[in-house]
Design a protein around this motif. Structure first.
Motif, short mmCIF file in Angstrom:
data_model
loop_
_atom_site.label_atom_id
_atom_site.label_comp_id
_atom_site.label_asym_id
_atom_site.label_seq_id
_atom_site.Cartn_x
_atom_site.Cartn_y
_atom_site.Cartn_z
N ILE A 254 -110.36 -27.43 -44.42
CA ILE A 254 -110.32 -27.90 -45.79
C ILE A 254 -111.75 -28.19 -46.22
CG2 ILE A 254 -107.98 -28.80 -45.73
CD1 ILE A 254 -109.08 -31.58 -45.39
N ARG A 255 -112.04 -27.87 -47.47
CA ARG A 255 -113.39 -28.03 -47.99
C ARG A 255 -113.53 -29.40 -48.62
NH1 ARG A 255 -116.45 -23.19 -49.01
NH2 ARG A 255 -117.99 -24.69 -49.70
N THR A 256 -113.97 -30.36 -47.84
CA THR A 256 -114.18 -31.70 -48.38
C THR A 256 -115.45 -31.76 -49.22
OG1 THR A 256 -115.25 -32.34 -46.31
CG2 THR A 256 -112.91 -32.86 -46.56
N ASP A 257 -116.32 -30.75 -49.09
CA ASP A 257 -117.52 -30.72 -49.91
C ASP A 257 -117.22 -30.22 -51.32
OD1 ASP A 257 -116.92 -28.20 -48.84
OD2 ASP A 257 -118.98 -27.52 -49.02
N LYS A 258 -116.06 -29.58 -51.50
CA LYS A 258 -115.63 -29.14 -52.83
C LYS A 258 -114.97 -30.33 -53.53
CE LYS A 258 -116.34 -24.63 -52.86
NZ LYS A 258 -117.02 -23.92 -53.88
N PRO A 259 -115.03 -30.36 -54.85
CA PRO A 259 -114.37 -31.47 -55.55
C PRO A 259 -112.86 -31.42 -55.39
CG PRO A 259 -115.24 -29.86 -57.10
CD PRO A 259 -115.70 -29.44 -55.74
N ILE A 260 -112.26 -32.59 -55.39
CA ILE A 260 -110.80 -32.67 -55.29
C ILE A 260 -110.21 -32.10 -56.57
CG2 ILE A 260 -108.84 -34.25 -55.10
CD1 ILE A 260 -110.60 -36.18 -53.64
N LYS A 261 -109.12 -31.37 -56.41
CA LYS A 261 -108.45 -30.79 -57.58
C LYS A 261 -107.69 -31.88 -58.33
CE LYS A 261 -108.22 -26.16 -55.91
NZ LYS A 261 -107.49 -24.94 -56.02
N ARG A 262 -107.15 -31.52 -59.47
CA ARG A 262 -106.43 -32.49 -60.30
C ARG A 262 -105.21 -33.07 -59.59
NH1 ARG A 262 -106.51 -29.18 -65.91
NH2 ARG A 262 -108.75 -29.30 -66.22
N ASN A 263 -104.64 -32.33 -58.68
CA ASN A 263 -103.46 -32.82 -57.97
C ASN A 263 -103.85 -33.62 -56.72
OD1 ASN A 263 -104.40 -30.74 -56.40
ND2 ASN A 263 -102.54 -29.53 -56.48
N ASN A 264 -105.10 -34.03 -56.62
CA ASN A 264 -105.62 -34.82 -55.49
C ASN A 264 -105.48 -34.11 -54.15
OD1 ASN A 264 -106.47 -36.94 -57.10
ND2 ASN A 264 -104.46 -37.93 -57.00
N LYS A 265 -105.65 -32.79 -54.18
CA LYS A 265 -105.59 -32.00 -52.95
C LYS A 265 -106.89 -31.24 -52.77
CE LYS A 265 -100.61 -31.45 -52.87
NZ LYS A 265 -99.51 -30.50 -52.77
N TYR A 266 -107.17 -30.90 -51.53
CA TYR A 266 -108.37 -30.14 -51.19
C TYR A 266 -108.00 -28.67 -50.99
CZ TYR A 266 -110.81 -34.52 -50.27
OH TYR A 266 -111.39 -35.76 -50.40
N PRO A 267 -108.91 -27.76 -51.35
CA PRO A 267 -108.63 -26.34 -51.10
C PRO A 267 -108.79 -26.00 -49.62
CG PRO A 267 -110.79 -26.61 -52.10
CD PRO A 267 -110.16 -27.97 -52.06
N ILE A 268 -107.95 -25.08 -49.16
CA ILE A 268 -108.03 -24.59 -47.77
C ILE A 268 -108.81 -23.29 -47.78
CG2 ILE A 268 -106.74 -23.77 -45.76
CD1 ILE A 268 -104.42 -25.50 -46.66
N TYR A 269 -109.78 -23.18 -46.89
CA TYR A 269 -110.59 -21.98 -46.73
C TYR A 269 -110.44 -21.45 -45.32
CZ TYR A 269 -113.10 -22.31 -51.15
OH TYR A 269 -113.42 -22.31 -52.48
N LEU A 270 -110.74 -20.18 -45.14
CA LEU A 270 -110.78 -19.57 -43.82
C LEU A 270 -112.23 -19.31 -43.47
CD1 LEU A 270 -107.88 -16.98 -44.20
CD2 LEU A 270 -107.79 -19.23 -43.12
N ARG A 271 -112.71 -19.95 -42.42
CA ARG A 271 -114.08 -19.71 -41.97
C ARG A 271 -114.04 -18.53 -41.02
NH1 ARG A 271 -116.96 -24.25 -38.79
NH2 ARG A 271 -115.63 -23.44 -37.17
#
Length: 133
Positions: A10-27
């Protein structure tokens, strides 16, 4: 050393979305280079198992595993065909998929508006021209 590795995060360096969730990325690491590709999934911080690198919710975990499997299948196919794998090839594939989704949305929108889109192939990518009916 393996040729590639894929880890969800999860990208904690990205801003939280409106639904208070973090985006999931594949490294994705290929040899000594790495990139982060969006999985187009969101998860709350407390619903993420950091040790196992996966969501706690089973339906979200299955969706994420399907995306990882599709990416692994693509990379293994490239290796088996002898075309080789690289970060640049992977990023181009991701961008091509985004362009394809965008063009499909444009075509669906223009069907109702009465305009036609005619596509022609150009050198770097795909271009669209509006043509009145």
């Amino acid at each position: 050393m393996a040729e590639y590795s894929i880890y969800p995060l999860i990208r904690t360096d990205k801003p939280i979305k409106r639904n208070n969730k973090y985006p999931i990325y594949l490294r994705v690491r290929i040899y000594d280079r790495e990139t982060k590709l969006p999985a187009n999934l969101d998860v709350a911080a407390d619903a993420w198992n950091a040790r196992r690198r996966e969501p706690k919710e089973s339906s979200l975990r299955l969706a994420l595993n399907a995306k990882v499997l599709a990416l692994e299948t693509y990379l293994n196919t490239c290796i088996a065909n002898g075309t080789g794998i690289s970060i640049d090839c992977l990023v181009r594939k991701s961008v091509d998929r985004q362009i394809q989704h965008f063009l499909v949305k444009c075509v669906k929108k223009t069907k109702n508006s009465g305009t036609n889109l005619r596509f022609r192939q150009s050198m770097p990518g795909t271009a669209a021209e509006k043509v009145s009916v």
